[in-house]
Write a protein that holds these residues in place. Structure first.
Motif, PDB file in Angstrom:
ATOM      1  N   LYS A   1       0.869  -1.177   0.000  1.00 48.69           N
ATOM      2  CA  LYS A   1       0.000   0.000   0.000  1.00 48.69           C
ATOM      3  C   LYS A   1       0.900   1.218   0.000  1.00 48.69           C
ATOM      4  CE  LYS A   1      -2.048  -2.013   3.492  1.00 48.69           C
ATOM      5  NZ  LYS A   1      -2.585  -1.965   4.842  1.00 48.69           N
TER       6      LYS A   1
ATOM      7  N   ASN B   1       2.757   4.413   1.007  1.00 51.87           N
ATOM      8  CA  ASN B   1       3.221   5.007   2.268  1.00 51.87           C
ATOM      9  C   ASN B   1       3.320   4.041   3.444  1.00 51.87           C
ATOM     10  OD1 ASN B   1       3.618   7.585   1.234  1.00 51.87           O
ATOM     11  ND2 ASN B   1       1.417   7.998   1.411  1.00 51.87           N
ATOM     12  N   GLU B   2       3.013   2.812   3.136  1.00 52.06           N
ATOM     13  CA  GLU B   2       3.119   1.786   4.178  1.00 52.06           C
ATOM     14  C   GLU B   2       4.612   1.513   4.439  1.00 52.06           C
ATOM     15  OE1 GLU B   2       1.465  -2.769   4.316  1.00 52.06           O
ATOM     16  OE2 GLU B   2       2.249  -1.979   2.431  1.00 52.06           O
TER      17      GLU B   2
ATOM     18  N   GLN C   1       9.848   2.699   3.708  1.00 49.40           N
ATOM     19  CA  GLN C   1       8.491   3.211   3.453  1.00 49.40           C
ATOM     20  C   GLN C   1       8.221   3.201   1.943  1.00 49.40           C
ATOM     21  OE1 GLN C   1       7.698   7.237   4.653  1.00 49.40           O
ATOM     22  NE2 GLN C   1       5.567   6.727   5.135  1.00 49.40           N
TER      23      GLN C   1
END
Ligand SMILES: *[C@@H]1O[C@H](CO)[C@@H](O)[C@H](O)[C@H]1NC(C)=O
Ligand SMILES: *[C@@H]1O[C@H](CO)[C@@H](O)[C@H](O)[C@H]1NC(C)=O
Ligand SMILES: *[C@@H]1O[C@H](CO)[C@@H](O)[C@H](O)[C@H]1NC(C)=O
Ligand SMILES: *[C@@H]1O[C@H](CO)[C@@H](O)[C@H](O)[C@H]1NC(C)=O
Ligand SMILES: *[C@@H]1O[C@H](CO)[C@@H](O)[C@H](O)[C@H]1NC(C)=O
Ligand SMILES: *[C@@H]1O[C@H](CO)[C@@H](O)[C@H](O)[C@H]1NC(C)=O
Ligand SMILES: *[C@@H]1O[C@H](CO)[C@@H](O)[C@H](O)[C@H]1NC(C)=O
Ligand SMILES: *[C@@H]1O[C@H](CO)[C@@H](O)[C@H](O)[C@H]1NC(C)=O
Ligand SMILES: *[C@@H]1O[C@H](CO)[C@@H](O)[C@H](O)[C@H]1NC(C)=O
Ligand SMILES: *[C@@H]1O[C@H](CO)[C@@H](O)[C@H](O)[C@H]1NC(C)=O
Ligand SMILES: *[C@@H]1O[C@H](CO)[C@@H](O)[C@H](O)[C@H]1NC(C)=O
Ligand SMILES: *[C@@H]1O[C@H](CO)[C@@H](O)[C@H](O)[C@H]1NC(C)=O
Length: 650
Positions: free
Chosen positions: A441, A443-444, A485
């Motif tokens: 996902k 910015n995970e 990230q």
């Protein structure tokens, strides 16, 4: 029976008559014997054959020495006691019969009844009273000081007490249920008797004896025998034992447990002797080099406890017993052997080789007993070989890692030692997978993993900055984790894990793909951090083959879209070129009037509001998407029904 008694009586009478005939003037009368227990009322009867009517004079006496002491008289049927001891205890029962109340041992005497009838001879009847009293239960007291078998004199064993009996009770001693008799220099009894004011006796007997070691378990008791009216009786005391002291003759050194010993066992060495009390013990060990005997410390109660025996405890031990009483000394020796296996070694210690080569591993050990060897694979525990030499041929990368040599002593259960050897197979780094896909996902923060094997230990670097953890998965492989990230840049380029050592380098590319979580067919529990193996587990794979083109598009097929766009642009350019050519051709021929409204729709600038729709058939199965990425595959599947519509806006 009765006949015999009668005969006896007749004989006795005959004898007495003969005697009385021989001594004229003195009439010898045989007394009737009457038996009573102390406290009874004695019935004294004159013989019924004597005429005892009112006209007779009856006189009762008792005999004291040779005198007759009058105690009672009957005149004309009336009785009258004479003053004296018996004044209050005699009652006339009828005729000349008397009752004597509460007999005591003192009443044991002869009573005489004289009947003088008118016109006849004086007749007498003699009654001998016998009084009995059972003694109390006998009590016994064993000697508390103990008996030494070496004593030259008789020693007191026990004392027995019989109280308040009449007549004097008799004491018999028993040892182990056998009556004892006096024996010169062996057994003697001493007895003391006390006559109490009541006339009853108390008897006390002491057993003196010379005892043997065999008597250490002997039980002694005494028995009181006595008589009561009607027969003989006896009472037994409790049984008692006595402590017997006997000198030591030999000592033993006992080793516990009584089996083959190994290092780590708890071992006890214990001195024992056949003497009582036990002698003074000393445990000593022989010094193996000097052969001197050295006293062992830390013994208590003649026991040496080795909590964790080791090979240095092996050796010759002795137990020395010294009896201070007799000055006697005795010794026993025991060889103690604490078995061991140690110094298990493998040659070569750290083998290093290349794929395809062979290797010979040789295991050796030190032990007090014959050793057997076994080779095992460390990872699996699989037994590879029984024997000390392990031959590894045609070595593969997978053969690298730990091998165990187990050296054990079959004779001594539990005695074994193990040595690990790491086999290094040198080679350039290998990666678990050349390329992998991960569903992420935006910015995970994700963990990207990369598993590398290779020797010498490769250095691992990542193409992007992030936190890197590295740990050795096993002897041959390393697991490197990058915590990073998900930013758009990563989605575009992917992440490369690069490993290199002196023999070469290798790399893994991890491609990150966006997951649209709002898509109903995508399971949100998808483990995005899981490494290899999940690459085929893509969300589109879950949508089966029936998924629509819309769904496939949502599955983040970014790369493919690019390809489609390129194709669309090329087609567009071609169309523009054709259009341009046609327009030019028409213009040249003059068929096309410029500014004519009839051709408005064609001559309008394309960039304005014209929408050119390019239809591109999606020719890939969702399952294949991961595999076909980058290869720009053109495979067509008849199963494919999905269509993609791509907007080309200017
Ligand atoms: C004995 O004397 C008593 C009284 O003195 C008398 O009652 C009784 O009958 C006499 N008995 C005989 C047998 O004479
Ligand atoms: C006296 O005692 C004897 C023996 O117990 C008995 O036979 C006799 O009848 C008694 N005489 C009288 C007068 O009670
Ligand atoms: C007597 O025997 C008992 C039981 O067998 C034993 O416990 C006790 O120590 C013995 N006493 C002596 C003095 O031997
Ligand atoms: C005796 O015991 C003490 C304490 O338990 C220990 O420190 C010492 O080493 C022991 N000595 C021997 C000879 O075993
Ligand atoms: C060595 O292993 C390879 C692959 O397993 C095999 O092809 C080859 O025949 C083996 N060679 C020997 C000598 O065992
Ligand atoms: C890189 O690793 C793969 C296994 O994933 C292996 O097949 C390949 O030979 C390796 N490349 C080099 C240069 O060692
Ligand atoms: C990534 O790995 C580190 C260390 O292994 C761990 O502490 C962390 O929780 C992991 N993060 C995720 C998102 O799995
Ligand atoms: C990574 O970090 C280093 C130093 O912090 C920096 O010089 C480098 O530009 C960074 N690289 C990327 C791709 O961000
Ligand atoms: C063998 O390798 C392991 C790590 O995989 C290491 O812990 C161990 O100490 C090594 N043993 C020897 C004998 O080199
Ligand atoms: C996910 O798909 C939905 C429609 O199914 C769309 O509205 C949404 O914008 C998408 N989100 C992303 C991040 O692509
Ligand atoms: C993700 O994978 C890791 C290791 O592969 C596992 O420990 C974890 O339980 C997994 N999480 C989920 C949600 O499946
Ligand atoms: C996907 O396939 C499985 C088994 O092939 C089937 O049970 C399932 O219903 C299918 N799902 C959809 C959405 O077609």
């Amino acid at each position: 029976m009765d006949l015999t008694l009668l005969l006896c009586a007749l004989l006795l009478t005959a004898f007495c008559c003969r005697r009385s005939a021989g001594v004229p003037g003195e009439e010898e009368v045989i007394p009737e014997i009457l038996e009573f227990q102390v406290g009874d009322n004695a019935h004294l009867s004159c013989d019924s054959s004597l005429p005892t009517d009112n006209r007779s004079n009856v006189d009762w006496f008792f005999k004291h020495k040779d005198q007759l002491i009058p105690i009672f008289r009957v005149r004309q049927g009336q009785g009258q006691p004479d003053p004296g001891d018996y004044q209050h205890r005699l009652t006339l029962l009828g005729g000349a019969n008397l009752s004597l109340a509460h007999v005591t041992p003192r009443d044991e005497r002869i009573f005489i009844c004289q009947v003088k009838a008118i016109g006849s001879h004086t007749q007498e009847k003699h009654i001998q009273l016998r009084i009995y009293k059972a003694p109390k239960e006998p009590t016994i007291q064993a000697s508390t000081s103990g008996i030494s078998v070496t004593s030259k004199v008789l020693q007191e064993v026990a004392t027995c007490n019989g109280e308040d009996g009449y007549p004097l009770p008799h004491i018999t001693w028993y040892k182990n249920r056998t009556p004892l008799k006096e024996e010169k220099n062996r057994i003697r009894f001493t007895e003391s008797r006390t006559k109490e004011s009541s006339g009853l006796y108390t008897v006390r007997s002491t057993l003196w004896a010379q005892l043997d070691k065999e008597d250490k378990e002997a039980l002694f008791y005494c028995e009181l025998s006595y008589r009561l009216p009607g027969g003989d009786h006896m009472k037994e005391s409790k049984e008692v034992n006595v402590t017997i002291y006997y000198p030591m003759e030999k000592v033993w050194l006992e080793v516990m447990p009584n089996r083959l010993l190994k290092e780590g066992d708890k071992v006890e060495l214990k001195c024992l002797s056949d003497g009582n009390p036990p002698p003074d013990f000393t445990i000593r060990k022989q010094d193996p080099s000097s052969h001197d005997w050295l006293e062992v410390e830390n013994t208590s109660d003649a026991v040496l406890v080795l909590e964790q025996a080791n090979r240095h405890h092996s050796g010759l031990y002795e137990c020395l017993g010294l009896d201070f009483e007799t000055g006697m000394e005795a010794i026993d020796q025991q060889q103690l052997l604490v078995n061991y296996v140690s110094n298990v070694q493998v040659q070569p210690r750290a083998p290093v080789t290349f794929e395809g080569n062979s290797l010979k591993l040789n295991c050796s050990a030190e032990s007090s007993q014959p050793v057997v060897f076994q080779w095992k694979r460390e990872k699996t525990g699989e037994v590879l070989k029984n024997g000390s030499v392990l031959h590894l041929t045609n070595l593969t990368r997978e053969a690298g890692g730990g091998y165990l040599c187990v050296a054990s002593v079959p004779k001594v259960p539990g005695l074994k030692h193990t040595q690990l050897v790491n086999v290094t197979i040198n080679g350039s780094p290998w990666v678990m997978a050349k390329e992998r896909h991960m569903w992420v996902k935006e910015n995970e923060v994700v963990n990207l993993t990369c598993e590398i094997s290779g020797k010498p230990r490769p250095t691992i670097s990542w193409s992007v900055n992030g936190t890197v953890y590295e740990h050795d998965k096993d002897f041959q492989s390393i697991l490197s984790t990058l915590k990073v990230q998900v930013i758009p840049e990563l989605l575009e380029k992917g992440v490369v894990c690069q490993a290199s050592n002196s023999l070469g380098s290798n790399k893994t590319t991890i491609l990150l793909e966006l997951v649209n979580l709002t898509t109903p067919t995508v399971t949100t529990t998808e483990n995005t951090t899981s490494s290899h193996g999940t690459t085929t587990n893509s969300p589109s794979a879950k949508a089966n083959g029936t998924s629509t083109g819309d769904q496939v598009k949502k599955a983040g097929t970014r790369q493919e879209s690019k390809g489609v766009v390129i194709v669309a642009v090329i087609v567009c350019i071609l169309l523009l070129a054709v259009l341009g050519a046609v327009l030019y051709f028409l213009y040249k021929k003059g068929k096309m009037p410029c500014g004519r409204s009839g051709k408005q729709e064609i001559t309008l600038p394309l960039a304005r509001k014209n929408e050119i729709v390019v239809e591109v058939k999606s020719d890939k199965l969702p399952e294949e998407m991961g595999l076909l990425q980058g290869s720009n595959g053109d495979k067509r599947s008849p199963r494919d029904q999905g269509e993609k519509y791509i907007d080309l806006r200017h």
